[in-house]
Design a protein around this motif. Structure first.
Motif, short mmCIF file in Angstrom:
data_model
loop_
_atom_site.label_atom_id
_atom_site.label_comp_id
_atom_site.label_asym_id
_atom_site.label_seq_id
_atom_site.Cartn_x
_atom_site.Cartn_y
_atom_site.Cartn_z
N GLY A 250 -18.64 -11.64 49.77
CA GLY A 250 -17.43 -12.10 50.44
C GLY A 250 -17.62 -13.38 51.23
N LEU A 251 -18.88 -13.74 51.53
CA LEU A 251 -19.14 -14.95 52.31
C LEU A 251 -19.83 -16.03 51.48
N ARG A 252 -19.82 -15.89 50.18
CA ARG A 252 -20.61 -16.82 49.36
C ARG A 252 -20.03 -18.23 49.36
N TRP A 253 -18.74 -18.39 49.67
CA TRP A 253 -18.15 -19.72 49.69
C TRP A 253 -18.38 -20.45 51.00
N ASP A 254 -18.90 -19.75 52.01
CA ASP A 254 -19.07 -20.39 53.31
C ASP A 254 -20.02 -21.58 53.25
N ALA A 255 -21.07 -21.46 52.42
CA ALA A 255 -22.02 -22.56 52.32
C ALA A 255 -21.42 -23.77 51.63
N TYR A 256 -20.40 -23.55 50.78
CA TYR A 256 -19.74 -24.66 50.09
C TYR A 256 -18.72 -25.34 51.00
N LEU A 257 -18.05 -24.53 51.83
CA LEU A 257 -16.95 -25.06 52.64
C LEU A 257 -17.49 -25.64 53.94
N HIS A 258 -18.21 -26.71 53.80
CA HIS A 258 -18.83 -27.36 54.96
C HIS A 258 -17.92 -28.46 55.48
N VAL A 259 -17.64 -28.41 56.76
CA VAL A 259 -16.81 -29.43 57.41
C VAL A 259 -17.73 -30.49 57.98
N PHE A 260 -17.67 -31.70 57.43
CA PHE A 260 -18.51 -32.78 57.92
C PHE A 260 -18.03 -33.24 59.29
N ASP A 261 -18.94 -33.21 60.24
CA ASP A 261 -18.68 -33.67 61.61
C ASP A 261 -17.36 -33.12 62.14
N PRO A 262 -17.30 -31.81 62.45
CA PRO A 262 -16.04 -31.23 62.95
C PRO A 262 -15.56 -31.84 64.25
N LYS A 263 -16.45 -32.54 64.97
CA LYS A 263 -16.01 -33.18 66.21
C LYS A 263 -14.96 -34.24 65.93
#
Length: 628
Positions: A250-263
């Motif tokens: 259920g969490l396998r997509w978390d590594a793909y959905l990376h937000v570059f520099d969320p700041k």
């Protein structure tokens, strides 16, 4: 083709209620040891690294690439309508991978590339094209580290077709792929079951041909360079390794959905909220301190004594609801803009609650298309009431234009761009059956709904204006230059654009750089801020226009609301100059064609927000004064 595309487009309308939570195509699959894992291939797309060199994608089995094909030929996989529109062309492959069975230097096939096609492949390597595998619904990726946050993530752009950095102007073809499959073990069964939770592919170039041998040597150190002067013979090989992982399915997509520099996202959002707060405060002060006092003083005068002196916005109370020029076109644009607003809101709500995740390929475009089809009734309703409120009486031409004008413009632009894709042999060209399916959706569903909404709006009639219109138009005195239509539109568009321009960078990278966009929470909040900023800015500018005794506010409010489109197009030119290095005329035409279409949509959305907000603000304003 036509029936499958039409059924996929209508499937969201007929989904039955069920107790299961998994969306279609997203349920987990359990593998037993030794069970075959299907490997699908998608189109080759240019990768956005330092620069993007092309906007043209190619079919994996394009004859000029000479990739290995499965026995019996590749089989096309069923896709959603949105997936086809986004250029996905998913096919079977000859790769043989079995769960928990590692392999080293496995030969795929021996390929022969003539010198003419070698030049084509080398050019694609120079343009940073990437291959895209799909294994158990996951895209092939490379593990990378975010240099700013130091986080490990999976980059799902695919992997490089070749290497153009070792020796300049001498590209090497990546013909060996090291495939690493991360798996999660399901315990508690009589036999172990496994789920795929990650796919990594690392390509490398190796001249594996061994003289006098039919087996490749995957550990040779000599790179493979395709000669453009002679015929080329080489092997395609691959290795497979299975890596255990603690990541649940259920969490396998978390590594793909990376937000570059969320700041950056948070900074943009906070900056936008500050802008909105400032604008709302300004408008509130104008309405409360200036207008309220004017209204109180104006209403306190005894009209029988004939000492009333009108000035500013009160002086034009007999002109402000006068019929503007080209009311039919204005009402059509407001109707279609409201149609797009509703489409965006509903789609963003679906995305916000996780229904449009990248695991469901093409779902974003599919829902956009379905919302556009169903909300045709909104454009008809709003156009009808706007036109009748403006005083128009030719409802039949207005109905026809509301139904067909905007779709014809959009279809014409997309059709012209599609011709460029077809002539370039690009896989992103929309098939004729898909085009016909979309036209049927418009003709059979959207157009009738638009007609129904129009008659429903006619039944409700026009909005009642609070003041009557004088018979003789007033002369308009000279006004400051910044209140002229074009300068006010450009100036008024700065703040709405400034509230969204940071998020716009990520949207453009997603549209043109083949990156999945998944920061829908930021996008929804940004869109909300954009709506509020556009509405308040337009109301404020229109108030200044009325204070200068300029009563022709209708088109001005639409232009000011849509003024952010000017800055969007300007930003698109800057993005093209700084982030793109398009090498072909077709790619340049495609970029500016899609940018123009994107700008047109923004103009209609912003203009409709500005006009509607201004109309109801003016109704409220002039309903508060006594007019003899």
């Amino acid at each position: 083709m036509l029936s499958s595309n039409l059924l996929s487009a209508l499937s969201l309308l007929t989904l039955p209620l069920a107790s299961a939570f998994y969306l279609p195509g997203t349920a987990p699959r359990d593998y037993h040891e030794g069970e075959k894992i299907d490997v699908f291939v998608n189109t080759l797309t240019p990768m956005l690294n330092s620069k993007l060199h092309s906007l043209i994608s190619h079919d994996y089995y394009d004859d000029r690439f000479h990739f290995c094909q499965p026995a019996g030929g590749p089989v096309k996989q069923p896709e959603s309508l949105g997936s086809i529109l986004f250029g996905d062309r998913i096919l079977t492959s000859p790769y043989e991978i079995n769960m928990m069975e590692n392999s080293t230097c496995k030969s795929l096939c021996q390929s022969s590339v003539p010198k003419e096609d070698a030049k084509f492949i080398n050019d694609r390597i120079k343009e940073d094209y990437g291959l895209n595998f799909i294994i158990d619904g996951l895209p092939s990726s490379e593990m990378k580290r975010d240099l700013k946050t130091n986080e490990i993530f999976l980059d799902a752009q695919g992997f490089n077709l070749g290497d153009d950095e070792t020796i300049p102007d001498k590209p090497a073809l990546n013909n060996h792929y090291d495939i690493f499959i991360q798996y999660h073990t399901k315990e508690g069964y009589s036999s172990k079951q496994y789920r795929v939770v990650g796919v990594l592919v690392y390509p490398r170039t190796v001249n594996s041909m061994v003289s006098g041998s039919n087996s490749p040597d995957c550990f040779a150190t000599q790179p493979l360079y395709l000669s453009e002067a002679t015929h080329n013979e080489f092997y395609y090989t691959y290795s497979v390794s299975f890596i255990p992982s603690d990541i649940p399915w259920g969490l396998r997509w978390d590594a793909y959905l990376h937000v570059f520099d969320p700041k950056i996202h948070w900074f943009s959002l906070i900056n936008s909220l500050v802008i909105v707060g400032f604008l709302v405060f300004m408008v509130a002060m104008v309405l409360y301190r200036t207008i309220s006092k004017d209204i109180s003083r104006y209403n306190a005068i005894d009209l029988s004594e004939d000492v009333q002196e009108d000035y500013g916005w009160k002086l034009v109370h007999g002109e402000v609801f006068r019929l503007p020029p080209r009311p039919m076109v204005l009402s059509v644009m407001v109707g279609n803009g409201t149609h797009l607003i509703m489409m965006c809101i509903v789609t963003l709500l679906f995305a916000l609650f996780g229904f449009l995740s990248p695991s469901n390929r093409g779902s974003l475009a599919t829902v956009l298309l379905i919302c556009w089809t169903l909300f045709g009734c909104v454009s008809g309703y709003v156009s009808s009431r706007t036109y009748s409120t403006l005083g128009g009486d030719q409802w039949k031409p207005n109905l026809i234009l509301t139904t067909i004008l905007f779709p014809i413009v959009v279809f014409s632009i997309i059709g012209l761009l599609n011709l460029f894709l077809i002539f370039s042999s690009a896989s992103g060209a929309v098939p004729f059956g898909t085009i016909l399916a979309i036209l049927l959706l418009w003709f059979l569903i959207s157009a009738p709904l638009c007609v129904a909404g129009y008659f429903f709006g006619m039944k409700h009639g026009s909005f009642k204006n609070p003041v009557s219109t004088s018979s003789i138009p007033r002369q308009i005195p000279p006004k400051p230059w910044y209140l002229n239509p074009f300068p006010s539109a450009v100036l008024g568009g700065i703040l709405p654009f400034g509230a969204a321009f940071v998020e716009l960078y990520f949207v453009l990278s997603s549209l043109f750089g083949n990156r999945a966009y998944y920061a829908f929470g930021f996008l929804f909040l940004t869109f909300t801020v954009f709506v509020l900023t556009t509405a308040t800015t337009t109301v404020l500018f229109t108030y200044f226009v009325l204070c200068s005794e300029e009563y022709r506010w209708h088109w001005r409010s639409f232009l000011i609301g849509g003024g952010s489109a000017f800055w969007l197009f300007t930003y698109g030119i800057w993005y093209w100059a700084s982030r793109l290095s398009l090498d072909s005329f077709t790619s340049v035409v495609l970029y500016f064609g899609y940018l123009f279409l994107f700008t047109l949509l923004d103009f209609l959305i912003g203009g409709s927000i500005g006009y509607i907000a201004t109309y109801f603000a003016i109704r409220r304003l002039y309903s508060s004064i006594r007019v003899d």
